[in-house]
Enzyme design. Structure first.
Site, mmCIF file in Angstrom:
data_model
loop_
_atom_site.group_PDB
_atom_site.id
_atom_site.type_symbol
_atom_site.label_atom_id
_atom_site.label_comp_id
_atom_site.label_asym_id
_atom_site.label_seq_id
_atom_site.Cartn_x
_atom_site.Cartn_y
_atom_site.Cartn_z
ATOM 1 N N ASN A 157 -9.571 -17.202 -18.179
ATOM 2 C CA ASN A 157 -8.567 -18.223 -17.819
ATOM 3 C C ASN A 157 -8.670 -18.135 -19.482
ATOM 4 O OD1 ASN A 157 -10.530 -18.838 -15.669
ATOM 5 N ND2 ASN A 157 -8.465 -19.909 -15.900
ATOM 6 N N HIS A 204 -2.244 -23.779 -15.394
ATOM 7 C CA HIS A 204 -3.473 -22.651 -14.225
ATOM 8 C C HIS A 204 -3.238 -21.423 -15.129
ATOM 9 C CE1 HIS A 204 -7.188 -21.281 -12.108
ATOM 10 N NE2 HIS A 204 -7.050 -20.015 -12.717
ATOM 11 N N CYS A 217 -10.082 -12.747 -11.759
ATOM 12 C CA CYS A 217 -10.132 -12.855 -10.473
ATOM 13 C C CYS A 217 -10.512 -11.551 -9.376
ATOM 14 C CB CYS A 217 -8.810 -13.518 -9.488
ATOM 15 S SG CYS A 217 -8.616 -14.005 -7.717
ATOM 16 N N ARG A 258 -16.108 -21.919 -11.597
ATOM 17 C CA ARG A 258 -15.694 -21.471 -10.428
ATOM 18 C C ARG A 258 -15.294 -19.890 -10.715
ATOM 19 N NH1 ARG A 258 -11.438 -19.768 -8.533
ATOM 20 N NH2 ARG A 258 -9.567 -21.622 -9.030
ATOM 21 N N ASP A 259 -14.332 -19.935 -11.039
ATOM 22 C CA ASP A 259 -12.717 -18.974 -11.346
ATOM 23 C C ASP A 259 -13.682 -18.006 -12.568
ATOM 24 O OD1 ASP A 259 -10.985 -17.255 -12.024
ATOM 25 O OD2 ASP A 259 -9.404 -19.302 -12.329
ATOM 26 N N HIS A 291 -4.228 -18.278 -17.166
ATOM 27 C CA HIS A 291 -4.247 -16.590 -17.982
ATOM 28 C C HIS A 291 -4.505 -16.002 -18.767
ATOM 29 C CE1 HIS A 291 -8.302 -16.415 -14.148
ATOM 30 N NE2 HIS A 291 -6.868 -17.783 -13.782
#
Ligand code: HMG
Ligand code: MG
Length: 328
Positions: free
Chosen positions: A271, A229, A262, A32-33, A231
C-alpha cells in the site's frame, strides 16, 4: 488535474484560507493488508504490538485483521485473538478508536462480532475475474452475500464499509471501465452502505484515470462516501492521492512502511506508505491527527521485525536524518 472551484492557485485542494481546520481521515491498514501477504508467520503478540504502536501514533481508524478462511489466508488465522488483545488505552484518545476487520460473509461477521469489532468491511471487486479468484463467487453473488451481513451488523450497531477492488485495473482482466466501478458502487449503496473504498489493488492507476474513476463513482454516490485505497506498485500512489484530493476525497487508506499486497494479485506491491501520505497531507495543510515521527519509528520497527526494506521514502529519510544527528 481539476482544481476545486473558487480556490487560489497556490492553495491545496480542500483547504480554506479562513480559520477552519481542514481534515483528512487516514485508515491504517498495515495490520491487515500489510501482513496478509507475509509468508513468514507473524505471532499474535507482534501483530498486537504493531496495532498498539499505531494507536500511540494517533491512528484512530485501524483495520486490524480479517475474518477470512485461514485456508486461503493463513496469516489472518488469529483474527479473534488480535482483535481481543489490542489495548485501546495505547491511544491518546481511546474512546475515539475504531477497530475494523474484513468479513467476506456471515461466518466472518459472527466471529468478528464475538471479538468486539466496531466496523466491518465487506469486499468485492469491479472485475469478475478477480472476484472469482479472491472470494470464489461472482460480483452479483457477493452483493447477495453482503445483504444479511449488512443487516446483522446494523442490528448490532456495527458500521459497515465496502471495498471495491480492481477499480483501476485487474491482474486477470486488464482494463476495468469506470462505469463498472460505478455500477458496483451503486449496488453497494443500495444495500445501505455509506462508505465505499475504491481500491487500486495492483497499483496501476495514474492521476488522470484516478480523476476519471472517482468522478464517475462520485456522480453516483457523492464524493463524501468515497475513500481511496492505493497500492504503490508503479510509484503513482502519492500522485493519485493528490488527484483524488482534487476530486474531493477526504479519506485515504495507507500502510506504515508501505507494507501490503494481496495474495490474489501477484506482483502487486504494498500500500501507499502512511508516512509518505502524512508528509504530503501535512505539507498541504491538512490535519490528520497523526504524529509523523512516531509513525516513522513504527515503520522502522516493523520493517526490522519482518526483515524487509522500509518502503516508505519519508520513513527512510527521517531515519537517515536521525542517524546524521546522532553522528554530529
Ligand atoms: P469458499 O471456500 O469459497 O467458501 O471461501 P465456503 O463458504 O465453501 O467455505 C469453505 C471453508 O471456508 C469452510 O471450512 C468454511 O468454514 C470456511 P471447511 O469446512 O472447509 O473447513 N470459511 C471461513 N473460515 C473462516 N472465516 C470465514 C469463513 N468463511 C468460510 N469468514 C471465502 C469463501 C470468501 C471465505 C474465501 O474465499 C476467503 O476467505 N478468501 C480470502 C479472501 C481474502 O482475504 N482476500 C484478501 C483480502 S481482500 C484485499 O486484499 C483487497 C483490499 O485490500 C482492497 C484492494 O487493495 O483491492 C481489501
Ligand atoms: Mg489492498
Amino acid at each position: 488535474m481539476n482544481k476545486p472551484p473558487g480556490k487560489a492557485a497556490n492553495q491545496a485542494p480542500g483547504t480554506t484560507t479562513g480559520q477552519q481546520v481542514k481534515r483528512v481521515s487516514v485508515v491504517e491498514v498495515s495490520p491487515r493488508d500489510g501482513l496478509q501477504n507475509e509468508t513468514q508467520h507473524v505471532p499474535t503478540p507482534g501483530k498486537v504490538e504493531l496495532c498498539e504502536l499505531l494507536l500511540a501514533a494517533g491512528v484512530l481508524r485501524l483495520e486490524a485483521t480479517a475474518f477470512v478462511s485461514p485456508r486461503w489466508v493463513p496469516q489472518m488465522a488469529d483474527a479473534s485473538a488480535v482483535l481481543g488483545q489490542i489495548n485501546r488505552g495505547a491511544s491518546p484518545q481511546p474512546a475515539q478508536v475504531c477497530l475494523s476487520a474484513l468479513v467476506p460473509n456471515l461466518q466472518g461477521l459472527h466471529a468478528a462480532l464475538a471479538a468486539g469489532v466496531q466496523e466491518v468491511v465487506v469486499f468485492t471487486a469491479a472485475s469478475e475475474a478477480f472476484t472469482q479468484q479472491n472470494i470464489h463467487c461472482t460480483i452479483a453473488q457477493s452483493i447477495e452475500r453482503f445483504k444479511p451481513v449488512v443487516e446483522l451488523a446494523r442490528q448490532r450497531g456495527v458500521h459497515v464499509r465496502a471495498s471495491i477492488s480492481c477499480a483501476l485495473g485487474c491482474p486477470y482482466q486488464g482494463a476495468v471501465p469506470a462505469d463498472a466501478v460505478a455500477q458496483v458502487a451503486r449496488q453497494l449503496l443500495d444495500l445501505g452502505i455509506t462508505e465505499l473504498d475504491v481500491a487500486d489493488t495492483i497499483g496501476v492507476g495514474t492521476a488522470g484515470r484516478v480523476q476519471e474513476v472517482f468522478e464517475r463513482v462520485a456522480a453516483v454516490t457523492g464524493v463524501q462516501a468515497l475513500a481511496a485505497h492505493f497500492h504503490d506498485t508503479y510509484g503513482q500512489a502519492l500522485t493519485n492521492v493528490y488527484a483524488a484530493l482534487g476530486v474531493g476525497v477526504r479519506t485515504f487508506h495507507s500502510s506504515v512502511a508501505g507494507l501490503g499486497g494481496c495474495p490474489y494479485a501477484q506482483g502487486a506491491t504494498g500500500n501507499l506508505a502512511t508516512e509518505d501520505l502524512v508528509y504530503l497531507l501535512h505539507g498541504l495543510g491538512y490535519h490528520t491527527g497523526l504524529d509523523l515521527p512516531s509513525l516513522a519509528r513504527t515503520g522502522q520497527w516493523v520493517s526490522r521485525i519482518l526483515g524487509r526494506r522500509n518502503a516508505s521514502r519519508v520513513g527512510c529519510a527521517l531515519e537517515a536524518a536521525q542517524l546524521a544527528e546522532r553522528l554530529q
